[in-house]
Design a protein around this motif. Sequence first.
Motif, PDB file in Angstrom:
ATOM      1  N   PRO A 121      78.254  60.033  31.434  1.00 32.07           N
ATOM      2  CA  PRO A 121      79.140  59.039  30.816  1.00 32.07           C
ATOM      3  C   PRO A 121      80.146  58.495  31.838  1.00 32.07           C
ATOM      4  O   PRO A 121      80.461  59.147  32.839  1.00 32.07           O
ATOM      5  CB  PRO A 121      79.854  59.830  29.720  1.00 32.07           C
ATOM      6  N   PHE A 122      80.648  57.313  31.581  1.00 31.21           N
ATOM      7  CA  PHE A 122      81.676  56.735  32.447  1.00 31.21           C
ATOM      8  C   PHE A 122      82.982  57.490  32.284  1.00 31.21           C
ATOM      9  O   PHE A 122      83.455  57.704  31.165  1.00 31.21           O
ATOM     10  CB  PHE A 122      81.882  55.256  32.121  1.00 31.21           C
ATOM     11  N   VAL A 123      83.563  57.901  33.405  1.00 34.21           N
ATOM     12  CA  VAL A 123      84.869  58.564  33.396  1.00 34.21           C
ATOM     13  C   VAL A 123      85.974  57.514  33.256  1.00 34.21           C
ATOM     14  O   VAL A 123      87.001  57.747  32.617  1.00 34.21           O
ATOM     15  CB  VAL A 123      85.059  59.389  34.689  1.00 34.21           C
ATOM     16  N   ILE A 124      85.770  56.378  33.881  1.00 29.37           N
ATOM     17  CA  ILE A 124      86.633  55.206  33.737  1.00 29.37           C
ATOM     18  C   ILE A 124      85.752  54.098  33.180  1.00 29.37           C
ATOM     19  O   ILE A 124      84.675  53.829  33.718  1.00 29.37           O
ATOM     20  CB  ILE A 124      87.222  54.761  35.087  1.00 29.37           C
ATOM     21  N   ASP A 125      86.201  53.447  32.114  1.00 26.00           N
ATOM     22  CA  ASP A 125      85.323  52.495  31.432  1.00 26.00           C
ATOM     23  C   ASP A 125      86.026  51.154  31.211  1.00 26.00           C
ATOM     24  O   ASP A 125      86.937  51.044  30.395  1.00 26.00           O
ATOM     25  CB  ASP A 125      84.881  53.071  30.081  1.00 26.00           C
ATOM     26  N   LYS A 126      85.638  50.145  32.006  1.00 28.55           N
ATOM     27  CA  LYS A 126      86.157  48.769  31.879  1.00 28.55           C
ATOM     28  C   LYS A 126      87.680  48.751  31.866  1.00 28.55           C
ATOM     29  O   LYS A 126      88.319  48.115  31.032  1.00 28.55           O
ATOM     30  CB  LYS A 126      85.596  48.099  30.625  1.00 28.55           C
ATOM     31  N   LEU A 127      88.253  49.441  32.835  1.00 30.27           N
ATOM     32  CA  LEU A 127      89.703  49.619  32.876  1.00 30.27           C
ATOM     33  C   LEU A 127      90.388  48.432  33.551  1.00 30.27           C
ATOM     34  O   LEU A 127      90.017  48.011  34.644  1.00 30.27           O
ATOM     35  CB  LEU A 127      90.048  50.895  33.643  1.00 30.27           C
ATOM     36  N   ASN A 128      91.408  47.906  32.888  1.00 31.63           N
ATOM     37  CA  ASN A 128      92.306  46.913  33.472  1.00 31.63           C
ATOM     38  C   ASN A 128      93.685  47.549  33.582  1.00 31.63           C
ATOM     39  O   ASN A 128      94.251  48.000  32.581  1.00 31.63           O
ATOM     40  CB  ASN A 128      92.363  45.661  32.593  1.00 31.63           C
ATOM     41  N   PHE A 129      94.194  47.600  34.794  1.00 32.29           N
ATOM     42  CA  PHE A 129      95.427  48.352  35.060  1.00 32.29           C
ATOM     43  C   PHE A 129      96.059  47.785  36.316  1.00 32.29           C
ATOM     44  O   PHE A 129      95.355  47.415  37.265  1.00 32.29           O
ATOM     45  CB  PHE A 129      95.075  49.831  35.255  1.00 32.29           C
ATOM     46  N   SER A 130      97.378  47.689  36.339  1.00 35.62           N
ATOM     47  CA  SER A 130      98.038  47.205  37.555  1.00 35.62           C
ATOM     48  C   SER A 130      99.411  47.843  37.699  1.00 35.62           C
ATOM     49  O   SER A 130     100.033  48.281  36.720  1.00 35.62           O
ATOM     50  CB  SER A 130      98.176  45.674  37.539  1.00 35.62           C
ATOM     51  N   VAL A 131      99.863  47.891  38.945  1.00 36.73           N
ATOM     52  CA  VAL A 131     101.184  48.408  39.287  1.00 36.73           C
ATOM     53  C   VAL A 131     101.849  47.378  40.180  1.00 36.73           C
ATOM     54  O   VAL A 131     101.281  46.979  41.204  1.00 36.73           O
ATOM     55  CB  VAL A 131     101.086  49.758  40.030  1.00 36.73           C
ATOM     56  N   GLU A 132     103.042  46.936  39.811  1.00 32.31           N
ATOM     57  CA  GLU A 132     103.767  45.973  40.618  1.00 32.31           C
ATOM     58  C   GLU A 132     104.358  46.649  41.858  1.00 32.31           C
ATOM     59  O   GLU A 132     104.715  47.826  41.826  1.00 32.31           O
ATOM     60  CB  GLU A 132     104.891  45.328  39.808  1.00 32.31           C
ATOM     61  N   GLU A 133     104.478  45.888  42.930  1.00 34.52           N
ATOM     62  CA  GLU A 133     105.095  46.425  44.139  1.00 34.52           C
ATOM     63  C   GLU A 133     106.535  46.853  43.830  1.00 34.52           C
ATOM     64  O   GLU A 133     107.296  46.124  43.187  1.00 34.52           O
ATOM     65  CB  GLU A 133     105.090  45.382  45.249  1.00 34.52           C
ATOM     66  N   GLY A 134     106.890  48.076  44.246  1.00 33.78           N
ATOM     67  CA  GLY A 134     108.224  48.607  44.007  1.00 33.78           C
ATOM     68  C   GLY A 134     108.391  49.308  42.675  1.00 33.78           C
ATOM     69  O   GLY A 134     109.454  49.878  42.406  1.00 33.78           O
ATOM     70  N   GLU A 135     107.346  49.312  41.846  1.00 35.88           N
ATOM     71  CA  GLU A 135     107.429  49.934  40.529  1.00 35.88           C
ATOM     72  C   GLU A 135     107.194  51.440  40.625  1.00 35.88           C
ATOM     73  O   GLU A 135     106.530  51.926  41.538  1.00 35.88           O
ATOM     74  CB  GLU A 135     106.392  49.309  39.594  1.00 35.88           C
ATOM     75  N   PHE A 136     107.743  52.174  39.669  1.00 32.90           N
ATOM     76  CA  PHE A 136     107.519  53.614  39.537  1.00 32.90           C
ATOM     77  C   PHE A 136     106.802  53.811  38.202  1.00 32.90           C
ATOM     78  O   PHE A 136     107.400  53.630  37.135  1.00 32.90           O
ATOM     79  CB  PHE A 136     108.855  54.345  39.571  1.00 32.90           C
ATOM     80  N   VAL A 137     105.532  54.183  38.273  1.00 33.06           N
ATOM     81  CA  VAL A 137     104.709  54.335  37.071  1.00 33.06           C
ATOM     82  C   VAL A 137     104.267  55.785  36.937  1.00 33.06           C
ATOM     83  O   VAL A 137     103.802  56.397  37.910  1.00 33.06           O
ATOM     84  CB  VAL A 137     103.464  53.431  37.122  1.00 33.06           C
ATOM     85  N   ALA A 138     104.435  56.351  35.751  1.00 28.67           N
ATOM     86  CA  ALA A 138     103.925  57.688  35.444  1.00 28.67           C
ATOM     87  C   ALA A 138     102.646  57.543  34.632  1.00 28.67           C
ATOM     88  O   ALA A 138     102.616  56.789  33.654  1.00 28.67           O
ATOM     89  CB  ALA A 138     104.956  58.485  34.656  1.00 28.67           C
ATOM     90  N   VAL A 139     101.591  58.236  35.056  1.00 27.72           N
ATOM     91  CA  VAL A 139     100.316  58.222  34.346  1.00 27.72           C
ATOM     92  C   VAL A 139     100.120  59.579  33.693  1.00 27.72           C
ATOM     93  O   VAL A 139     100.080  60.607  34.373  1.00 27.72           O
ATOM     94  CB  VAL A 139      99.140  57.901  35.286  1.00 27.72           C
ATOM     95  N   LEU A 140     100.008  59.586  32.367  1.00 27.77           N
ATOM     96  CA  LEU A 140      99.903  60.811  31.586  1.00 27.77           C
ATOM     97  C   LEU A 140      98.533  60.899  30.937  1.00 27.77           C
ATOM     98  O   LEU A 140      97.878  59.889  30.692  1.00 27.77           O
ATOM     99  CB  LEU A 140     100.977  60.830  30.494  1.00 27.77           C
ATOM    100  N   GLY A 141      98.119  62.125  30.635  1.00 24.95           N
ATOM    101  CA  GLY A 141      96.848  62.315  29.949  1.00 24.95           C
ATOM    102  C   GLY A 141      96.390  63.750  30.068  1.00 24.95           C
ATOM    103  O   GLY A 141      96.754  64.458  31.011  1.00 24.95           O
ATOM    104  N   HIS A 142      95.581  64.189  29.112  1.00 21.68           N
ATOM    105  CA  HIS A 142      95.073  65.553  29.147  1.00 21.68           C
ATOM    106  C   HIS A 142      94.002  65.672  30.232  1.00 21.68           C
ATOM    107  O   HIS A 142      93.553  64.660  30.818  1.00 21.68           O
ATOM    108  CB  HIS A 142      94.495  65.943  27.779  1.00 21.68           C
ATOM    109  N   ASN A 143      93.562  66.889  30.513  1.00 18.70           N
ATOM    110  CA  ASN A 143      92.501  67.102  31.498  1.00 18.70           C
ATOM    111  C   ASN A 143      91.243  66.351  31.084  1.00 18.70           C
ATOM    112  O   ASN A 143      90.821  66.416  29.927  1.00 18.70           O
ATOM    113  CB  ASN A 143      92.185  68.602  31.629  1.00 18.70           C
ATOM    114  N   GLY A 144      90.652  65.646  32.030  1.00 15.11           N
ATOM    115  CA  GLY A 144      89.447  64.893  31.747  1.00 15.11           C
ATOM    116  C   GLY A 144      89.688  63.485  31.229  1.00 15.11           C
ATOM    117  O   GLY A 144      88.738  62.778  30.886  1.00 15.11           O
ATOM    118  N   SER A 145      90.955  63.057  31.220  1.00  7.07           N
ATOM    119  CA  SER A 145      91.261  61.719  30.696  1.00  7.07           C
ATOM    120  C   SER A 145      90.987  60.608  31.701  1.00  7.07           C
ATOM    121  O   SER A 145      90.993  59.431  31.342  1.00  7.07           O
ATOM    122  CB  SER A 145      92.725  61.660  30.245  1.00  7.07           C
ATOM    123  N   GLY A 146      90.784  60.975  32.972  1.00  8.32           N
ATOM    124  CA  GLY A 146      90.487  59.977  33.993  1.00  8.32           C
ATOM    125  C   GLY A 146      91.620  59.736  34.973  1.00  8.32           C
ATOM    126  O   GLY A 146      91.512  58.859  35.842  1.00  8.32           O
TER     127      GLY A 146
END
Length: 273
Positions: A18-43
């Motif tokens: 199965p796809f671990v990442i599936d049709k993902l649209n995601f971006s981070v702006e320059e200078g931004e601080f982004v936290a990515v959360l998720g359980h184990n296996g979330s990608g």
Amino acid sequence: MKAIEFTNVSFRYEDDSPFVIDKLNFSVEEGEFVAVLGHNGSGKSTLARLSNGLLIPDAGTVSVFGVPLTDKTLFDARKNVGVVFQNPDNQTVATIVEDDVAFGAENVGLPREEIGKRIDFALRAVGMQDYRNATVARLSGGQKQRIAIAGVLALKPRAVILDESTAMLDPRGRREIVDVVTRLNKEEGITVVLITHFMEEALLADRAVVMNRGEIVMQGAPAEIFERQEELVTYNLALPRIGVICNRLRAAGMPVENTLDAEKLAEEIARCV
């Protein structure tokens, strides 16, 4: 400018899996601080490795500072986006701190004088300048992770991704690392992507993103995300400790307001007493 941008990105580790990442649209702006959360296996970790070309997507496009990742652009992308992984011992390549920090800069062919300047900058940035000649093996877990971050900073990247970089540390070590990356973001303007399952760490970010089964299911300001308690539970995530305390105080009959700020919570308790 977008520091990192995913456009309809899909990835799987084997052709028939199965796809671990599936049709993902995601971006981070320059200078931004982004936290990515998720359980184990979330990608989450797959996202980190796709962000600087350690993995190549099966479909879609990953761009780093406006440049799509290709075989010809990978070298620059990896200089611009550094990744710090979970176990600092797996990232150690030399026995002495300054040699370990210099490793990446040496491998991109920088002049010796410039490497010396980069070592000074990186060690100061993580507060380890007094350990330049120390033996890496004798450092604490938090200190080793700070040296790992310094090794990435010696390349002067425009963005740093920390992939569960505090997971193996004690609370003090975790606090040290989060303080370092927060300062780098605010003072040096370095884009930070903090991948974590410690909810308290996400409170310091500009934006929190929740992943589940390779998709983004929630995103927004950390305070907004943590107000959606029932949804968080469905994704096997828990409230930060201060949120749990608020809930327990209310359950015990103390009418405190929801807050993620320790000082405000103290004021609420004082008001109710």
